[in-house]
Write a protein that holds these residues in place. Structure first.
Motif, PDB file in Angstrom:
ATOM      1  N   ASP A 110       0.815  -1.215   0.000  1.00 14.61           N
ATOM      2  CA  ASP A 110       0.000   0.000   0.000  1.00 14.61           C
ATOM      3  C   ASP A 110       0.852   1.270   0.000  1.00 14.61           C
ATOM      4  OD1 ASP A 110      -2.094   1.735   0.116  1.00 14.61           O
ATOM      5  OD2 ASP A 110      -3.062   0.838   1.851  1.00 14.61           O
ATOM      6  N   GLU A 111       1.859   1.296   0.876  1.00 19.03           N
ATOM      7  CA  GLU A 111       2.722   2.474   1.022  1.00 19.03           C
ATOM      8  C   GLU A 111       3.915   2.117   1.888  1.00 19.03           C
ATOM      9  OE1 GLU A 111      -0.351   4.901   2.813  1.00 19.03           O
ATOM     10  OE2 GLU A 111       0.578   4.700   4.807  1.00 19.03           O
ATOM     11  N   LEU A 148       3.888  -1.156   4.402  1.00 19.31           N
ATOM     12  CA  LEU A 148       2.515  -1.390   4.846  1.00 19.31           C
ATOM     13  C   LEU A 148       1.782  -2.170   3.764  1.00 19.31           C
ATOM     14  CD1 LEU A 148      -0.015  -1.065   6.555  1.00 19.31           C
ATOM     15  CD2 LEU A 148      -0.313   1.234   5.566  1.00 19.31           C
ATOM     16  N   PHE A 149       1.316  -3.381   4.134  1.00 12.60           N
ATOM     17  CA  PHE A 149       0.542  -4.217   3.230  1.00 12.60           C
ATOM     18  C   PHE A 149      -0.921  -4.214   3.682  1.00 12.60           C
ATOM     19  CE2 PHE A 149       4.857  -5.863   3.070  1.00 12.60           C
ATOM     20  CZ  PHE A 149       5.069  -5.992   1.713  1.00 12.60           C
ATOM     21  N   THR A 150      -1.821  -4.153   2.721  1.00  7.44           N
ATOM     22  CA  THR A 150      -3.250  -4.076   3.013  1.00  7.44           C
ATOM     23  C   THR A 150      -3.995  -5.167   2.261  1.00  7.44           C
ATOM     24  OG1 THR A 150      -3.107  -1.667   3.302  1.00  7.44           O
ATOM     25  CG2 THR A 150      -5.298  -2.596   2.929  1.00  7.44           C
ATOM     26  N   ALA A 151      -4.997  -5.741   2.923  1.00  6.85           N
ATOM     27  CA  ALA A 151      -5.909  -6.686   2.279  1.00  6.85           C
ATOM     28  C   ALA A 151      -7.337  -6.264   2.632  1.00  6.85           C
ATOM     29  CB  ALA A 151      -5.639  -8.113   2.732  1.00  6.85           C
ATOM     30  N   THR A 152      -8.216  -6.276   1.663  1.00  5.69           N
ATOM     31  CA  THR A 152      -9.598  -5.846   1.891  1.00  5.69           C
ATOM     32  C   THR A 152     -10.549  -7.046   1.868  1.00  5.69           C
ATOM     33  OG1 THR A 152      -9.925  -5.447  -0.480  1.00  5.69           O
ATOM     34  CG2 THR A 152      -9.127  -3.601   0.851  1.00  5.69           C
ATOM     35  N   GLY A 153     -11.705  -6.868   2.547  1.00  4.68           N
ATOM     36  CA  GLY A 153     -12.721  -7.918   2.550  1.00  4.68           C
ATOM     37  C   GLY A 153     -12.280  -9.194   3.235  1.00  4.68           C
ATOM     38  N   TRP A 154     -11.450  -9.073   4.240  1.00  2.00           N
ATOM     39  CA  TRP A 154     -10.918 -10.266   4.923  1.00  2.00           C
ATOM     40  C   TRP A 154     -10.557  -9.883   6.353  1.00  2.00           C
ATOM     41  CZ3 TRP A 154      -6.202 -11.884   7.087  1.00  2.00           C
ATOM     42  CH2 TRP A 154      -6.028 -13.265   7.229  1.00  2.00           C
TER      43      TRP A 154
END
Length: 224
Positions: A110-111, A148-154
Motif C-alpha cells: 500500500d505504502e 505497509l501491506f493491506t488486504a480488503t474484505g478479509w
C-alpha cells in the motif's frame, strides 16, 4: 699473473648476466601480478551485487472493519563490494492459514512509512513517507523500508499462518523470498481490533510450554 686474475672479468660478466636475467624475470612476474590484480579489481567492482533480505523480529498487525494491515520492515543488503546497484521494483506478501478452509487474503504493498515515538503516550505512531516506489540497494547502503501491506474484505482468524515475503528485481536475477510463520490465538483478535496495530515477535524469551511446537520460531503476540 694468476689464473684467478685472468678469469675474474669473465666471472664478473657472468654474474652480471645472471643478475640481469633474474631482474628481468622479476619485472615480468611483477607486471603479470599487477595485470592480474587490476583485472581482479575490475571484475570485483563491476560484478552483480549479491542481494540478501532478512526479516525483522517484529511484525505489526492491524484490523479495521473492512481491511487488515501488516507492517513489515525487512533489511535488504548486498554482501559484495561492487559499484553496481540492484533495483527492487516490487514487494509482495502472501499469508495463508494452515486450515485450507480459511480464505486466503490478497495483500498489496500500500505504502511505505516510519514510526515516530511519542514520549507522552509512550507509543510509536505510524506516519506515511511515500507511495510504494522502487528502491535501490548498493554496497554499504542497506535498505530498511517500513512496508505497509493491506488486504480488503478479509479478517484474521485464530490459528497458524505461513507467510512469504517476495522482492522482485529489475535485473534478470530470481526474486528474493523469505518465509515465516505467524500464530494468532483467539484472544489476540480482540486486541488487534482495539488498536491501530499490535506487535508480534519471533524472539520472545518465553513461549507457552503446552504448545511449543506450534509457537517455535513463529511470530506471536507481544505484551511487552
Amino acid at each position: 699473473m694468476s689464473s684467478d686474475e685472468t678469469t675474474s672479468p669473465d666471472m664478473h660478466e657472468q654474474r652480471r648476466s645472471h643478475f640481469d636475467l633474474a631482474h628481468s624475470w622479476a619485472n615480468t612476474v611483477a607486471g603479470v601480478a599487477a595485470l592480474f590484480l587490476a583485472a581482479f579489481n575490475f571484475f570485483t567492482i563491476h560484478r552483480e551485487p549479491d542481494v540478501d533480505v532478512s526479516l525483522p523480529h517484529i511484525v505489526r498487525l492491524g484490523q479495521g472493519s473492512e481491511e487488515v494491515w501488516v507492517y513489515l520492515q525487512p533489511t535488504v543488503s548486498t554482501k559484495r563490494n561492487t559499484e553496481k546497484v540492484e533495483l527492487v521494483n516490487a514487494v509482495k506478501l502472501d499469508i495463508r492459514h494452515s486450515d485450507k478452509n480459511v480464505s486466503r487474503p490478497t495483500f498489496f504493498w500500500d505504502e511505505s512509512g516510519t514510526l515516530r515515538y511519542d514520549p507522552k503516550s509512550h507509543e510509536s505512531n505510524y506516519h506515511k513517507l511515500s507511495d510504494p516506489v522502487p528502491f535501490f540497494v548498493g554496497t554499504g547502503k542497506p535498505q530498511q523500508p517500513l512496508l505497509l501491506f493491506t488486504a480488503t474484505g478479509w479478517d484474521f482468524k485464530p490459528g497458524r499462518y505461513e507467510g512469504t515475503l517476495t522482492l522482485e528485481r529489475e535485473s534478470e536475477s530470481a526474486p528474493l523470498t523469505k518465509s515465516f510463520c505467524l500464530t494468532i490465538e483467539k484472544e489476540d483478535i480482540s486486541r488487534i481490533k482495539s488498536s491501530s496495530y499490535w506487535s508480534f515477535r519471533n524472539d520472545l524469551p518465553t513461549k507457552k510450554p503446552d504448545s511449543s511446537a506450534e509457537f517455535k520460531d513463529c511470530y506471536v503476540l507481544s505484551q511487552y
